[in-house]
Write a protein that holds these residues in place. Structure first.
Motif, PDB file in Angstrom:
ATOM      1  N   GLN A 129      22.151 -30.285  51.081  1.00 53.21           N
ATOM      2  CA  GLN A 129      23.559 -29.658  51.566  1.00 53.21           C
ATOM      3  C   GLN A 129      23.311 -29.225  52.866  1.00 53.21           C
ATOM      4  O   GLN A 129      22.324 -29.085  53.303  1.00 53.21           O
ATOM      5  CB  GLN A 129      24.149 -28.758  50.500  1.00 53.21           C
ATOM      6  CG  GLN A 129      24.715 -29.033  49.071  1.00 53.21           C
ATOM      7  CD  GLN A 129      25.526 -30.423  49.179  1.00 53.21           C
ATOM      8  OE1 GLN A 129      26.341 -30.210  49.838  1.00 53.21           O
ATOM      9  NE2 GLN A 129      25.340 -31.287  48.087  1.00 53.21           N
ATOM     10  N   PHE A 130      24.617 -29.178  53.508  1.00 48.18           N
ATOM     11  CA  PHE A 130      24.344 -28.905  54.994  1.00 48.18           C
ATOM     12  C   PHE A 130      23.896 -27.764  55.194  1.00 48.18           C
ATOM     13  O   PHE A 130      23.014 -27.428  56.346  1.00 48.18           O
ATOM     14  CB  PHE A 130      25.996 -29.073  55.617  1.00 48.18           C
ATOM     15  CG  PHE A 130      25.984 -29.192  57.124  1.00 48.18           C
ATOM     16  CD1 PHE A 130      25.462 -30.148  57.767  1.00 48.18           C
ATOM     17  CD2 PHE A 130      26.534 -28.044  57.808  1.00 48.18           C
ATOM     18  CE1 PHE A 130      25.592 -30.141  59.158  1.00 48.18           C
ATOM     19  CE2 PHE A 130      26.410 -27.972  58.979  1.00 48.18           C
ATOM     20  CZ  PHE A 130      25.949 -29.149  59.774  1.00 48.18           C
ATOM     21  N   GLU A 131      24.339 -26.607  54.702  1.00 44.78           N
ATOM     22  CA  GLU A 131      23.999 -25.102  55.037  1.00 44.78           C
ATOM     23  C   GLU A 131      22.574 -24.968  54.666  1.00 44.78           C
ATOM     24  O   GLU A 131      21.469 -24.546  55.634  1.00 44.78           O
ATOM     25  CB  GLU A 131      24.728 -24.215  54.544  1.00 44.78           C
ATOM     26  CG  GLU A 131      25.863 -23.818  55.399  1.00 44.78           C
ATOM     27  CD  GLU A 131      26.750 -22.507  54.788  1.00 44.78           C
ATOM     28  OE1 GLU A 131      26.095 -21.772  54.397  1.00 44.78           O
ATOM     29  OE2 GLU A 131      27.939 -22.654  54.673  1.00 44.78           O
ATOM     30  N   PRO A 132      22.092 -25.372  53.538  1.00 44.05           N
ATOM     31  CA  PRO A 132      20.745 -25.382  53.257  1.00 44.05           C
ATOM     32  C   PRO A 132      19.504 -26.045  54.201  1.00 44.05           C
ATOM     33  O   PRO A 132      18.528 -25.827  54.480  1.00 44.05           O
ATOM     34  CB  PRO A 132      20.489 -26.050  51.682  1.00 44.05           C
ATOM     35  CG  PRO A 132      21.657 -25.396  51.315  1.00 44.05           C
ATOM     36  CD  PRO A 132      22.654 -25.688  52.335  1.00 44.05           C
ATOM     37  N   TYR A 133      20.270 -27.343  54.980  1.00 42.10           N
ATOM     38  CA  TYR A 133      19.538 -28.129  55.718  1.00 42.10           C
ATOM     39  C   TYR A 133      19.430 -27.412  56.903  1.00 42.10           C
ATOM     40  O   TYR A 133      18.032 -27.162  57.489  1.00 42.10           O
ATOM     41  CB  TYR A 133      20.149 -29.384  55.883  1.00 42.10           C
ATOM     42  CG  TYR A 133      19.441 -30.301  56.936  1.00 42.10           C
ATOM     43  CD1 TYR A 133      18.086 -30.890  56.567  1.00 42.10           C
ATOM     44  CD2 TYR A 133      19.838 -30.308  58.240  1.00 42.10           C
ATOM     45  CE1 TYR A 133      17.511 -31.723  57.565  1.00 42.10           C
ATOM     46  CE2 TYR A 133      19.308 -31.276  58.996  1.00 42.10           C
ATOM     47  CZ  TYR A 133      18.085 -31.695  58.796  1.00 42.10           C
ATOM     48  OH  TYR A 133      17.355 -32.576  59.666  1.00 42.10           O
ATOM     49  N   LEU A 134      20.224 -26.545  57.531  1.00 42.85           N
ATOM     50  CA  LEU A 134      19.958 -25.982  58.759  1.00 42.85           C
ATOM     51  C   LEU A 134      19.135 -24.720  58.473  1.00 42.85           C
ATOM     52  O   LEU A 134      18.128 -24.388  59.630  1.00 42.85           O
ATOM     53  CB  LEU A 134      21.373 -25.217  59.171  1.00 42.85           C
ATOM     54  CG  LEU A 134      22.704 -26.448  59.669  1.00 42.85           C
ATOM     55  CD1 LEU A 134      23.984 -25.301  59.859  1.00 42.85           C
ATOM     56  CD2 LEU A 134      21.984 -27.264  60.765  1.00 42.85           C
ATOM     57  N   LYS A 135      19.110 -24.067  57.364  1.00 47.66           N
ATOM     58  CA  LYS A 135      18.055 -23.065  57.098  1.00 47.66           C
ATOM     59  C   LYS A 135      16.815 -23.573  57.086  1.00 47.66           C
ATOM     60  O   LYS A 135      15.747 -23.007  57.683  1.00 47.66           O
ATOM     61  CB  LYS A 135      18.467 -22.201  55.472  1.00 47.66           C
ATOM     62  CG  LYS A 135      19.667 -21.366  55.744  1.00 47.66           C
ATOM     63  CD  LYS A 135      20.064 -20.468  54.473  1.00 47.66           C
ATOM     64  CE  LYS A 135      21.129 -19.931  54.435  1.00 47.66           C
ATOM     65  NZ  LYS A 135      21.597 -19.377  53.115  1.00 47.66           N
TER      66      LYS A 135
END
Length: 733
Positions: A129-135
């Motif tokens: 998912q987008f936010e987990p990828y950034l983390k």
């Protein structure tokens, strides 16, 4: 006595040795510092070139990967319709991992693909998912900026963002036939994108995107640096250096993404530092010099010094039978004694003179109590000033062309040398108060003060001619003893920068605070002049001068204020009939200079009345048909409207305020200065368009517009047509 002479000689040697050591140190440090700075700049530029080339190689590989992936059917299907199920994502993942461009650099960066900000990211590291990828990529702090990018989502837009030790490249790409553009997220560790081998690692290397608002907030100077880079028309592969505040900025534009600037920032302090070995060498040199000098002074003093007691003992030891035959020996001993006394007296006089100068300079600055003044005056034998005198101030208003390369202390020395060279007699009591003001003390005598005033004024004139800058002279009210010197100096120094020329360019009257000379009194004098009743004007002037000089003669500041007030009245008198104040001052230069130096109320009054009488004579000779001030102004505009003419220029020329000048023009013409200027320029522009083949840009410049677009806009607003259309319509007619 021998020890005192030895100590004085040793002290003198230490001072000289320190001076020359300082000169050598400054020269060596400056040379070493400059060389080290030049080497550092050259090294930084070379390293930044290498860093930028390595980073560009990485960016180019990432771009090639993105371009080759956009040709894959799996990504085109992803752009056309939202994927359902696992297989569309798996095909995209397989295409990423099989891409040859990515395979060559897979260890150096990660790539991800997403349809929108809240969508699923398909990356080389799996599905997220987008936010987990950034983390996961350690760039979670960039989410607000990434979200802002998705909101605007420019076609084929690129944005580079930095977070801690990572760099994120966002690239928005519209595929043929795709319903939704795809966004590629490429992430590097900074150490992989660039090895960061910049000079001594004391600066900061930044990849700044000039289109990123966050970058402009983080580093406001980047906008100015980018503008300067573009203005210099530098090639993308060149490194530009620019100083902003206390930092040096080294900038190179990316060859792959033009909006990216590789920027290395380092403070001037870190750029070059004092080499420790040089400091140690200078300190060692200084101590060796002191040691050798001390030994030489001691040896020479022991050999050449003959104290009285030793000479007398040697004479007494000569046998009485042989003394007549040793007359030459006795004479030689006496000669040595006299020579030693002479050298000691000369040294004592030099020291006394230096102490006298130091005492008087501190006295000017009010550094002593009255008790200290009396004690030091007796010790230093200041008899010539005990009976009073005057203080002269020479003021340098500007920096001469020949003085521009000099530092402050060098400029002080050069100006003092010029003053001494132009002064007709030996000048012993000259002091530099600061770099622009120099004080000279003169004792009081029957003719001494008058000679001093004349000499000071003559020196100021000669300095002005020699340096080609304004130099003004000012004399204090006489002091009667040493205790009055600080008061008189403070009085004359506070008014040292003011001159008659300064006053005559000010449009506002300076009325005296005690109410003796008021605005109403001045208005009465001006009214009498306008009616050509010069007898009444002269009577009012005499009465006003008598009252003000009686009430305001306690300090030089008050006397100077009186001069200012009446010179302003004289200026407005000349302005009221259109006479040039500048010409009047130039033609009465001798009287004006004398007035500037006068400290006697009687002489001040005589000089002011002399100037007014000359003005009255000039006004009385004007014919009835002499042009008014308004006509002079209109004529001035007509002669200069094709230049970059401003209202302030006209006001300065006629010594008026801008508001007063604007009001005179509008009352005379019925329109404002700006409208009249446009009217003249448009009339001339029409004539040139009708009668010449000049280009519009040339005509714009010919009528006073540096910017052709401004000319076209004003021409169209005035005539309703552009210059080209106006010319064509005229040709048809």
């Amino acid at each position: 006595m021998q020890n005192r002479v030895y100590l004085r000689l040793l002290l003198s040697f230490i001072i000289v040795a320190s001076f020359y050591t300082l000169i050598i140190a400054v020269s060596l440090v400056r040379s070493t510092y400059s060389q080290q700075r030049a080497d550092a700049i050259s090294q930084i530029k070379s390293n930044l070139q290498q860093e930028a080339d390595i980073s560009d190689q990485q960016l180019s590989a990432a771009n090639d990967t993105v371009l080759s992936l956009t040709e894959k059917s799996s990504l085109q299907n992803l752009a056309q319709t939202p994927p359902t199920g696992y297989h569309p994502y798996a095909r995209v993942y397989d295409d990423i991992m099989a891409n040859p461009d990515y395979a060559n650099f897979s260890s150096q960066y990660a790539i991800g693909i997403v349809r929108h900000a809240n969508g699923r990211v398909i990356s080389s590291d799996g599905f997220f998912q987008f936010e987990p990828y950034l983390k996961y990529m350690e760039v979670a702090s960039l989410k607000p900026q990434v979200s802002q990018f998705f909101k605007k989502l420019p076609d084929n837009g690129i944005r580079v963002l930095e977070a801690n030790d990572h760099v994120l490249l966002l690239r928005n790409t519209s595929l043929d036939g795709g319903e939704q553009p795809l966004t590629f997220l490429t992430t590097w560790e900074k150490s992989e994108l660039a090895p960061l081998n910049i000079y001594n690692n004391k600066g900061q290397l930044k990849l700044l995107d000039t289109l990123n608002p966050k970058a402009k907030k983080t580093l406001p100077e980047i906008e100015h640096i980018a503008d300067a880079f573009n203005h210099a028309q530098a090639s993308a592969s060149s490194v530009m250096q620019q100083q902003v505040g206390g930092d040096q900025y080294f900038v190179r534009q990316s060859n792959i993404i033009p909006t990216i600037m590789y920027t290395y920032v380092i403070s001037n302090h870190e750029l070059s530092q004092m080499p420790a070995h040089l400091v140690m060498m200078l300190v060692l040199y200084f101590f060796v010099l002191l040691l050798v000098g001390g030994l030489l002074v001691y040896i020479l003093t022991r050999r050449s010094f003959r104290p009285y007691a030793k000479i007398i003992d040697e004479v007494q030891q000569i046998d009485s039978n042989v003394r007549p035959q040793n007359a030459e020996v006795l004479l030689e001993k006496i000669h040595d004694l006299v020579e030693s006394n002479h050298q000691y007296a000369s040294m004592q006089n030099d020291v006394t003179h230096d102490l006298k100068l130091l005492f008087l300079k501190n006295l000017l600055l009010n550094s002593y109590s009255q008790k200290d003044i009396s004690r030091f005056a007796d010790l230093l034998a200041l008899d010539e000033l005990q009976n009073g005198g005057v203080i002269g101030i020479l003021t340098f208003s500007q920096i001469a062309l020949s003085e521009e390369p000099l530092g402050i202390n060098e400029r002080k020395d050069a100006r003092k040398k010029n003053i001494v060279a132009l002064w007709p007699k030996p000048l012993n009591l000259l002091f530099d108060i600061d770099v622009n003001h120099y004080a000279i003390l003169s004792e009081h005598g029957p003719n001494t003060t008058d000679d001093f005033v004349h000499t000071l004024n003559h020196t100021a004139v000669q300095l002005s001619k020699r340096l080609k800058i304004p130099v003004h002279a000012l004399i204090s009210i006489p002091f009667h003893n040493l205790n009055e010197i600080p008061v008189r100096f403070a009085d004359v120094y506070s008014t040292a920068t003011a001159t008659p020329e300064d006053v005559t360019t000010k449009p506002t009257a300076i009325m005296l605070s005690n109410g003796v000379y008021t605005v109403e009194t001045e208005a009465a004098i001006l009214a009498s002049v306008s009616q050509r009743d010069f007898a009444k004007a002269d009577q009012l002037l005499d009465q006003a001068l008598t009252k003000t000089l009686t009430a305001n003669r306690t300090t030089l500041a008050a006397l100077t204020n009186i001069k200012f007030v009446f010179l302003n009245t004289l200026k407005r008198t000349l302005d009221s009939v259109g006479l040039s104040v500048t010409d009047f001052i130039d033609e009465n230069r001798k009287v004006v200079n004398q007035l500037d130096l006068e400290t006697s109320p009687k002489q001040v009054k005589a000089s002011i009345i002399t100037l007014f009488h000359d003005a009255f004579d000039r006004i009385s000779k004007l014919s009835k048909h002499h042009r008014t001030l308004e006509e002079h102004i209109i004529d001035y505009i007509a002669r200069r409207y094709t230049s970059d003419l401003a209202l302030s220029e006209i006001a300065d020329h006629y010594h008026l305020s801008e508001s007063h000048t604007s009001r005179l023009i509008k009352e005379h013409l019925g329109i404002s200065f700006k409208d009249y200027l446009i009217q003249l320029r448009m009339r001339q522009a029409k004539s040139l368009l009708n009668n010449t083949d000049q280009k519009v840009a040339d005509i714009a410049e010919a009528v006073g517009y540096k910017n052709v677009n401004t000319f076209i806009r004003i021409f169209k607003a005035t005539t309703g047509q552009t210059p080209g259309k106006f010319r064509r319509s005229t040709d048809i007619d």
